[in-house]
Write a protein that holds these residues in place. Structure first.
Motif, PDB file in Angstrom:
ATOM      1  N   PRO A   1       0.811  -1.219   0.000  1.00  0.00           N
ATOM      2  CA  PRO A   1       0.000   0.000   0.000  1.00  0.00           C
ATOM      3  C   PRO A   1       0.850   1.277   0.000  1.00  0.00           C
ATOM      4  CG  PRO A   1      -0.882  -1.613   1.537  1.00  0.00           C
ATOM      5  CD  PRO A   1       0.437  -2.142   1.067  1.00  0.00           C
ATOM      6  N   TRP A   2       0.388   2.252  -0.737  1.00  0.00           N
ATOM      7  CA  TRP A   2       1.171   3.465  -0.979  1.00  0.00           C
ATOM      8  C   TRP A   2       1.607   4.214   0.287  1.00  0.00           C
ATOM      9  CZ3 TRP A   2      -0.394   8.246   0.520  1.00  0.00           C
ATOM     10  CH2 TRP A   2      -1.752   8.420   0.788  1.00  0.00           C
ATOM     11  N   PRO A   3       0.839   4.243   1.345  1.00  0.00           N
ATOM     12  CA  PRO A   3       1.375   4.994   2.498  1.00  0.00           C
ATOM     13  C   PRO A   3       2.702   4.433   3.006  1.00  0.00           C
ATOM     14  CG  PRO A   3      -0.977   4.629   2.769  1.00  0.00           C
ATOM     15  CD  PRO A   3      -0.535   3.789   1.603  1.00  0.00           C
ATOM     16  N   GLY A   4       2.902   3.135   2.888  1.00  0.00           N
ATOM     17  CA  GLY A   4       4.139   2.524   3.372  1.00  0.00           C
ATOM     18  C   GLY A   4       5.360   2.965   2.597  1.00  0.00           C
ATOM     19  N   TRP A   5       5.281   2.907   1.282  1.00  0.00           N
ATOM     20  CA  TRP A   5       6.469   3.281   0.511  1.00  0.00           C
ATOM     21  C   TRP A   5       6.644   4.785   0.425  1.00  0.00           C
ATOM     22  CZ3 TRP A   5       5.716   5.949  -4.016  1.00  0.00           C
ATOM     23  CH2 TRP A   5       4.521   5.761  -4.711  1.00  0.00           C
ATOM     24  N   VAL A   6       5.546   5.540   0.441  1.00  0.00           N
ATOM     25  CA  VAL A   6       5.670   7.005   0.429  1.00  0.00           C
ATOM     26  C   VAL A   6       6.304   7.483   1.730  1.00  0.00           C
ATOM     27  CG1 VAL A   6       4.382   9.191   0.436  1.00  0.00           C
ATOM     28  CG2 VAL A   6       3.805   7.416  -1.232  1.00  0.00           C
ATOM     29  N   ALA A   7       5.856   6.946   2.864  1.00  0.00           N
ATOM     30  CA  ALA A   7       6.434   7.331   4.155  1.00  0.00           C
ATOM     31  C   ALA A   7       7.914   6.964   4.213  1.00  0.00           C
ATOM     32  CB  ALA A   7       5.667   6.664   5.295  1.00  0.00           C
ATOM     33  N   ALA A   8       8.262   5.767   3.743  1.00  0.00           N
ATOM     34  CA  ALA A   8       9.668   5.348   3.743  1.00  0.00           C
ATOM     35  C   ALA A   8      10.512   6.297   2.896  1.00  0.00           C
ATOM     36  CB  ALA A   8       9.797   3.909   3.238  1.00  0.00           C
ATOM     37  N   PHE A   9       9.993   6.730   1.763  1.00  0.00           N
ATOM     38  CA  PHE A   9      10.707   7.660   0.886  1.00  0.00           C
ATOM     39  C   PHE A   9      10.868   9.027   1.561  1.00  0.00           C
ATOM     40  CE2 PHE A   9      10.546  11.036  -2.350  1.00  0.00           C
ATOM     41  CZ  PHE A   9      11.697  10.737  -3.071  1.00  0.00           C
ATOM     42  N   VAL A  10       9.780   9.566   2.072  1.00  0.00           N
ATOM     43  CA  VAL A  10       9.810  10.904   2.684  1.00  0.00           C
ATOM     44  C   VAL A  10      10.719  10.908   3.917  1.00  0.00           C
ATOM     45  CG1 VAL A  10       8.418  12.645   3.886  1.00  0.00           C
ATOM     46  CG2 VAL A  10       7.590  11.631   1.743  1.00  0.00           C
ATOM     47  N   PHE A  11      10.562   9.921   4.789  1.00  0.00           N
ATOM     48  CA  PHE A  11      11.406   9.877   5.986  1.00  0.00           C
ATOM     49  C   PHE A  11      12.877   9.660   5.626  1.00  0.00           C
ATOM     50  CE2 PHE A  11       7.481   8.722   8.521  1.00  0.00           C
ATOM     51  CZ  PHE A  11       7.474   9.890   9.267  1.00  0.00           C
ATOM     52  N   PHE A  12      13.150   8.829   4.621  1.00  0.00           N
ATOM     53  CA  PHE A  12      14.542   8.630   4.240  1.00  0.00           C
ATOM     54  C   PHE A  12      15.151   9.926   3.722  1.00  0.00           C
ATOM     55  CE2 PHE A  12      17.850   7.770   1.089  1.00  0.00           C
ATOM     56  CZ  PHE A  12      18.800   7.232   1.941  1.00  0.00           C
ATOM     57  N   ARG A  13      14.441  10.629   2.850  1.00  0.00           N
ATOM     58  CA  ARG A  13      14.977  11.890   2.333  1.00  0.00           C
ATOM     59  C   ARG A  13      15.159  12.886   3.476  1.00  0.00           C
ATOM     60  NH1 ARG A  13      18.182  11.426  -0.346  1.00  0.00           N
ATOM     61  NH2 ARG A  13      18.184  13.579  -1.032  1.00  0.00           N
ATOM     62  N   LEU A  14      14.218  12.937   4.419  1.00  0.00           N
ATOM     63  CA  LEU A  14      14.325  13.838   5.568  1.00  0.00           C
ATOM     64  C   LEU A  14      15.596  13.554   6.370  1.00  0.00           C
ATOM     65  CD1 LEU A  14      13.055  15.964   7.538  1.00  0.00           C
ATOM     66  CD2 LEU A  14      12.066  14.000   8.735  1.00  0.00           C
ATOM     67  N   PHE A  15      15.799  12.300   6.754  1.00  0.00           N
ATOM     68  CA  PHE A  15      16.974  11.961   7.556  1.00  0.00           C
ATOM     69  C   PHE A  15      18.268  12.085   6.759  1.00  0.00           C
ATOM     70  CE2 PHE A  15      13.824   9.717  10.270  1.00  0.00           C
ATOM     71  CZ  PHE A  15      14.132  10.349  11.465  1.00  0.00           C
ATOM     72  N   ASP A  16      18.222  11.801   5.465  1.00  0.00           N
ATOM     73  CA  ASP A  16      19.425  11.908   4.642  1.00  0.00           C
ATOM     74  C   ASP A  16      19.854  13.367   4.453  1.00  0.00           C
ATOM     75  OD1 ASP A  16      21.557  11.011   3.042  1.00  0.00           O
ATOM     76  OD2 ASP A  16      20.365  11.164   1.214  1.00  0.00           O
ATOM     77  N   ILE A  17      18.906  14.274   4.399  1.00  0.00           N
ATOM     78  CA  ILE A  17      19.224  15.699   4.234  1.00  0.00           C
ATOM     79  C   ILE A  17      19.524  16.354   5.589  1.00  0.00           C
ATOM     80  CG2 ILE A  17      18.238  17.934   3.549  1.00  0.00           C
ATOM     81  CD1 ILE A  17      16.675  16.290   1.348  1.00  0.00           C
ATOM     82  N   TRP A  18      18.711  16.072   6.582  1.00  0.00           N
ATOM     83  CA  TRP A  18      18.841  16.679   7.905  1.00  0.00           C
ATOM     84  C   TRP A  18      20.101  16.187   8.623  1.00  0.00           C
ATOM     85  CZ3 TRP A  18      15.293  14.781  12.394  1.00  0.00           C
ATOM     86  CH2 TRP A  18      15.517  15.541  13.541  1.00  0.00           C
ATOM     87  N   LYS A  19      20.381  14.895   8.569  1.00  0.00           N
ATOM     88  CA  LYS A  19      21.570  14.250   9.146  1.00  0.00           C
ATOM     89  C   LYS A  19      21.725  14.484  10.657  1.00  0.00           C
ATOM     90  CE  LYS A  19      24.167  14.220   4.841  1.00  0.00           C
ATOM     91  NZ  LYS A  19      23.581  12.998   4.350  1.00  0.00           N
TER      92      LYS A  19
END
Length: 164
Positions: free
Chosen positions: A102-120
């Protein structure tokens, strides 16, 4: 060969924001892997890309002053797949068919990964500041772990009130 892996077959050459493009390509491939072999295949592929990433980044960046080049996105692929493992495992344990992610799972994984990868934050930033080939990979592996955990916390925050 090392360069081809590091730029993830050209995804790292896309502009602007090659890291985001690398993550987006990783999500698409991760969903395909999930569909073909569910969580076990995605987990196996994640382990393989992590090993290949450490090898390829070390070889490709040998002699470079700053190995953390923007076109290197195999680290984003590895980290993004780690983040996707969390919902993939949950869906596998719930016995959802491999055609269900289901889309919420992969969308959340994408958004959170980009957040943590940029924010560090915290250990992610510490790994990034190493400025060596291992640090190129490690910051994204940590970001993937935190993104996966955040995805599961978000899922629980949404689903638990529905069960009350």
């Amino acid at each position: 060969m090392e360069r081809l892996l590091c730029i993830w077959f050209g995804a790292g050459l896309l502009r602007p924001a090659p890291g985001t493009w690398g993550s987006a390509v990783a999500v698409a491939l991760g969903l395909l892997l999930h569909r073909l072999g569910h969580f076990p295949l995605l987990a196996l592929a994640t382990g393989l890309v992590i090993l290949l990433g450490f090898w390829a980044v070390r070889r490709f960046t040998a002699g470079m002053e700053d190995p953390d080049r923007s076109e290197i996105v195999i680290d984003e692929v590895a980290g993004q797949w780690i983040a996707l493992l969390f919902p993939s495992f949950g869906f596998w344990m719930m016995d959802l068919g491999p055609d269900r992610f289901p889309w919420p799972g992969w969308v959340a994984a994408f958004v959170f990964f980009r957040l943590f990868d940029i924010w560090k934050p915290w250990i992610i930033g510490r790994a990034d500041r190493r400025r060596d080939p291992a640090g190129v990979m490690l910051d994204d592996l940590w970001a993937g772990l935190f993104a996966g955990l955040a995805t599961m916390v978000a899922a629980a925050a949404f689903h638990i009130p529905l069960m009350l």
